[in-house]
Design an enzyme around this catalytic site. Structure first.
Site, PDB file in Angstrom:
ATOM      1  N   GLU A 157      31.258  80.016  36.317  1.00 27.96           N
ATOM      2  CA  GLU A 157      31.737  79.247  35.166  1.00 27.96           C
ATOM      3  C   GLU A 157      31.182  77.835  35.119  1.00 27.96           C
ATOM      4  OE1 GLU A 157      35.961  81.534  34.254  1.00 27.96           O
ATOM      5  OE2 GLU A 157      36.002  79.455  34.910  1.00 27.96           O
ATOM      6  N   GLU A 365      35.660  88.491  35.964  1.00 27.48           N
ATOM      7  CA  GLU A 365      37.077  88.127  35.862  1.00 27.48           C
ATOM      8  C   GLU A 365      37.640  88.641  34.545  1.00 27.48           C
ATOM      9  OE1 GLU A 365      38.105  83.990  36.394  1.00 27.48           O
ATOM     10  OE2 GLU A 365      36.647  83.747  38.013  1.00 27.48           O
TER      11      GLU A 365
END
Length: 466
Positions: A157, A365
């Site tokens: 991320e 995720e």
């Protein structure tokens, strides 16, 4: 691969044990007012001392893959230089325990816990010096674990850790400087490309890719200005990263916009050559929600309140003045943290990725953070989590039918953990961990209802979703 995931700072604890150095989060989380009720990861859920118990639960579930991150300062306490053998030994033992139970390890090099020493010495990601130090760290892990770990995530991320660190100031080092944001982000791109090239040299049979927090953009209406706003948001918030990862080039529209404002990073031909030479084997996708956008006038919304308390409805609109702003989507439900619950958005995101980049995708995720209640007989009836995951997995199946090459699905998360700014009250796991923001309690592991559900999903290879 039917998997689940975690991150070092959020689960390990043992923040200064066995020679580990401090990370930026070890310092930042203890600054009053930065996190929910002062929560931090000194103990977290003590995975460092309890990993065998946790892996045994994974094996009981039948988990096929476990994505975890290595703490950079645990293996290099000062960010570079002297290697902490005790830290490497911990990950050796974790990987061996996973392999013993036929669980594929997926190793993330960087999940936000920069060594504090590098932040103090040269301001971390703000300096190009971080590129070489990150590569030395990565090569250490490639040499140590490359013969037994096939799947690697380079950076987790990058879009969130850089924006929260340098735009909103919510993450360390807590800056609010748009020019520094784009500079630090550019250094992260170069670091990502550099370690992918090192990986090709040292782990030629392995697979590596970055993990990106992807939220597909919807227009708030059919008004042309709203459609343009959503298109701009897709460029600034998604393509800005994905185009560089997959193609080695910045998207033209946002780059020109930032150049006109004096915010664009300076990019050399040598750097472009590096970026183009490091195409990933797959794109990691962290999907939690879609976002809806409307036109935003000059002088309009920029940054608003971010919900870290679980008080539903407290999140405020954010955006880029003159281009776009977020608005509520009346067609989807939301969590107590105001995240949109939009399973179809995952299918849409995967289709867009496939059409634009034609790379395999690993869902690194996907999960639901909510308040979980432990009953008197030590049960957690998290049917809402089962509903969330089931609906998203059904959309994964549809995406595969659409032609998406989906390598695997890693839920977030296996056990409950520290949810960064949100403390321990925001729970994601299949396994409840008994602790709260202020007390570790006994850290007992308790299987939730969703544990048995995901076990059956794995056993039937997804057939039980029907």
């Amino acid at each position: 691969m039917w998997g689940s995931a975690s991150a070092a700072y959020q689960v390990e604890g043992a923040w200064n044990a066995d020679g580990k150095g401090p990370s930026v989060w070890d310092e930042f989380a203890k600054i009053p007012g930065k996190t929910f009720r002062g929560s931090h990861g000194d103990v977290a859920v003590d995975h460092y001392h309890r990993f065998k118990e946790d892996v045994a639960l994974m094996a009981e579930m039948g988990l096929g893959a476990y994505r975890f991150s290595v703490s950079w300062p645990r293996v290099l306490p000062n960010g570079r230089g002297t290697v902490n053998e005790a830290g490497l030994k911990f990950y050796d033992e974790l990987i061996d325990e996973l392999l013993k139970h036929k669980i594929e390890p997926i190793l993330t090099l960087y999940h936000w816990d920069l060594p504090l020493a590098l932040q103090k010495e040269y301001a971390g990601w703000e300096s190009p010096r971080v590129i070489a130090d990150f590569d030395v760290y990565a090569r250490l892990l490639f040499n140590r674990f490359g013969h037994k770990v096939k799947y690697w995530v380079s950076i987790n991320e990058q879009n969130y850790f850089t924006s929260n660190a340098y735009l909103t100031g919510r993450h360390p080092p807590g800056l609010k400087d748009e020019k520094v944001f784009y500079l630090a982000n550019h250094h992260a791109f170069l670091a990502n490309a550099t370690v992918i090239r090192s990986f090709r040299e040292l782990v030629p049979e392995g697979k590596i890719g970055p993990s990106f927090a992807l939220s597909p953009s919807y227009p708030a209406s059919a008004k042309p200005e709203d459609v343009l706003a959503a298109d701009s948001a897709e460029d600034f918030l998604n393509h800005w990263w994905l185009d560089v990862y997959a193609n080695g080039t910045y998207p033209k529209l946002p780059f020109r916009h930032l150049q006109n404002k004096g915010l664009a990073p300076t990019v050399t031909e040598q750097e472009l050559s590096l970026l183009r030479s490091a195409k990933p084997d797959f794109l990691g996708v962290n999907y939690y929600q879609s976002l809806t956008f409307a036109a935003n006038p000059e002088g309009g919304v920029s940054d608003g309140h971010f919900n870290t308390s679980g008080k539903k409805g407290s999140t405020q609109s954010t955006g880029r003045p003159g281009l776009y702003k977020t608005v509520a989507n009346p067609f989807v439900e939301t969590t107590n943290w105001d995240w949109n619950i939009d399973p179809a958005g995952l299918r849409l995101a995967l289709r867009r990725l496939n059409n634009r980049y034609a790379l395999p995708v690993l869902i690194t995720e996907n999960g639901l953070g909510e308040f979980d209640e432990l009953t008197g007989d030590e049960k957690v009836h998290d049917d809402y989590r089962i509903d969330y995951l089931r609906s998203h997995l059904v959309e994964c199946k549809h995406a595969i039918e659409d032609g998406v090459d989906l390598l695997g699905f890693c839920s977030w998360s296996f056990t409950d953990l520290l949810s960064w700014l949100n403390g321990y009250q925001k729970r994601y796991g299949f396994v409840y961990v008994r602790r709260d923001e202020t007390a570790e309690m006994d850290l007992k592991r308790i299987k939730k209802k969703s544990f048995a559900w995901y076990k059956e999903v794995i056993r039937t290879a997804g057939e039980s979703l029907a």
